[in-house]
Enzyme design. Sequence first.
Site, mmCIF file in Angstrom:
data_model
loop_
_atom_site.group_PDB
_atom_site.id
_atom_site.type_symbol
_atom_site.label_atom_id
_atom_site.label_comp_id
_atom_site.label_asym_id
_atom_site.label_seq_id
_atom_site.Cartn_x
_atom_site.Cartn_y
_atom_site.Cartn_z
ATOM 1 N N CYS A 455 0.964 -1.270 -0.172
ATOM 2 C CA CYS A 455 -0.077 0.042 -0.103
ATOM 3 C C CYS A 455 0.909 1.186 -0.081
ATOM 4 C CB CYS A 455 -1.010 -0.067 1.099
ATOM 5 S SG CYS A 455 -2.281 -1.165 1.181
ATOM 6 N N GLU A 457 3.914 1.424 2.216
ATOM 7 C CA GLU A 457 5.158 1.080 3.179
ATOM 8 C C GLU A 457 6.485 1.427 2.344
ATOM 9 O OE1 GLU A 457 1.578 -0.261 3.004
ATOM 10 O OE2 GLU A 457 2.506 -2.061 2.667
#
Length: 811
Positions: A455, A457
């Site tokens: 996502c 990170e």
Amino acid sequence: MGEKVIDLSFNITTPKELARDKDRGCTPRLKRLRKISHETQPHLDLERALIETEVYKQYEGKVSTPVLRALVLKEYFSKKTLYFGEDELLVGEKGPTPQSSPTFPEIICHSLEDMRIMNDRELVNFTVTEEQIRQQEEIVIPYWKGRATRDRIMEAMNDEWRTYYGAGMFTEFMEQRGPGHTAGGKNFYIYGYGDYKKKIAKTMEELDFFNDPEAYDKLQELKAMDICCDAVITLGKRYHELALEKAAACTDPVRKKELLQIAENCAVVPEHKPETYWQALQMYWFTHLGVTLELNPWDAFTPGRLDQHLNPFYEKDTAAGRLDDTLALELLECLWVKLFNSPAPVKVGVTLKESGTYVDFSNINTGGVKEDGEDGVNRVSYLILNCMEDMRQNQPNSNVQISKKTPDEFLKRACEIARQGWGQPAFYNTDEMIEELVNKGKSLIDARNSGCSGCTETGAWGTEDYILTGYVNIPKCLELALHNGYDPMSKQQIGPKTGAVEDMKSYEDVWQAFKAQLEHCIDVKMRGNQIIERIFAEMMPAPFLSICTDDCISKGKDYNTGGARYSTRYMQGVGISDVTDALVSIKYNVFDKKRFSLTELVKAMGDNFEGHPEIYNYVCNKTPKYGNDDEYADEVMIEAFNEYKDYISGRPTVNGGTYYVDMLPTTCHVYFGDVMIADAGGRRAHMPLADGISPTKGGDTNGPTSVVTSCAKMDQRHTGGCLLNQKFTPAALAGQKGIDNLAALIRSYFEMWGHHLQFNVISRETLIDAQKNPEEYKDLIVRVAGYSDYFNNLDPKLQNEIIERTEQEFA
């Protein structure tokens, strides 16, 4: 790079037109490949599981665990059914056809009921044949039941962990998938797997069995890595031979030439380093297959700084006359098809709830800076933007990295694509990500060679394992605090007794109870994490992924035992805006304004505010809210965030790593909200929490600038990633002014050290119409959390959550 590539007066395509748009691709070939990819029904594939079972039956107990795991990959790549599509320019699939989903019984052994649910469920079903059910029943289950890591994890957990997990206090990423939230660096564009074999052999020769007590373990790991090199080389050779066979039988001279080129590519990669742009893409794809078929890591392997890795090949090939922009774009779009062909492996239970998507999170980063800190945008960067616009898919997950040195032309080109309304690209702050990594001990060069996978990170690509361990339900810790550790949803005492509400005489009393519940929840989860990390280190080494990660070979240590140069673990906090608004409501209404007692508020929450209209009106409409640049609310957010961050950050893992935090949800904010009663901020029972660090639904009333100003008060440079969603109507971003405003918003937020921004550009009315008339919006893509997905694939609760997000406008 300076060539004018866009017309900023572009007319925005309407969502309904996008939903009906199937004929995409830069050439007729790509239109055909994309059509096959998008229209093939996802289905289960047991070939890997059956081959793996035979390998374990033959070798388990006779060879070391790392070697056993390597033999599984080698046998699979030696025997798996090869897919070679009619128009393909890149070859290789995870299964025998596009949209195949292999199973990993060593991690989770699916029951027959699981398989029937996969086949029959309404949203994103995977077809299962009766023969596969027979094979699962007669071959797979008898061997793997009780042996999978999921079984070992559940057996190893104590009752308190199981209670917290069952109540939705946290989730566990490695319950059904392996560690490995990572991305590739530059090495496999520089070396072939034959080169790695030489490096492995040299490291084995230098092992010191007299003075190093771990020498034997290192030898076994290195042997496993060597076998994995042979595995992927074997796969390349098989495709080389198959391409030659197809070329010999082909009567079309154009296709014959392509097949011979594919054969030549596979004769070079993956055994040797790539020499051309085409071979570089094929090399990445073979590596991607190796990583994702070895152990099913949580989130698919990401190709690193793809534009920067490809650009030297692009420049060399275009200068030599063997590549032009048409072919370069066509090859990129072939990679997009390959990534779309690969749905995430099937999930069940809580793992499906926390990540209710089958996007496999291969996140393409474009832009940013180079190793020397200079602007990294190049011609391939613009080709990738053209590719993502042209293909318009939910997978791969595409983003742009924006630094202070990024040209406005590139930023506005990305904004122009984003305003088309399908959720991509997302925007990341390169300068902030570098700060994140340097703060965690990475070298400046490794930090510059970084990006985001999954996502949002952040990781140092090719040098770090940055493994996500699961989500923590922060606002439910406040719910326990307001009920003396008792969970009103599951009807059991699960937390420590931190005091009855009638005895809480100040906001500080409430805060201390919340703090105690949060810290206890984190401790319960972290104890479980330490056990799970050891289980995977002992049972599931990942020697292929270790080859791809710097320092694993030189150390002779596996990725899952701390072999990477940097080792990091993250706990993802969910619901920071919900817990902020709830704490603000208590502080403001109960203790500052004395509008009602804490006991009265908790009673109203238990009643879902039914029969308490005055209290509900106060907490919803007459209380400061996070997301409006309101110091009263934002100070509470800072305190709550710091408590979460500081209690986790810096704590050690059992394999030599360090814990830090992320602030993102995937779809877990829906699940976590479902296991909660109403909260003090006015969210009703069972309703979703806010996503990421975005404000609560309807709480942000002062426009997008106030939202980003509030969010920027969080010290995002001491996280591993924060997610911020914004929703605009198409009219708000129309014309040149709309593009300029969006670019300015991004620049402003990033100047304040914000990590990430992403946009839904679609009206509430359109989404409601899509919900009512799904057949007319089959291809409508929306931004969910750190990824995009088809609106029709979303659970109704998640659809409603997206519909209810605040529609922003520029003043």
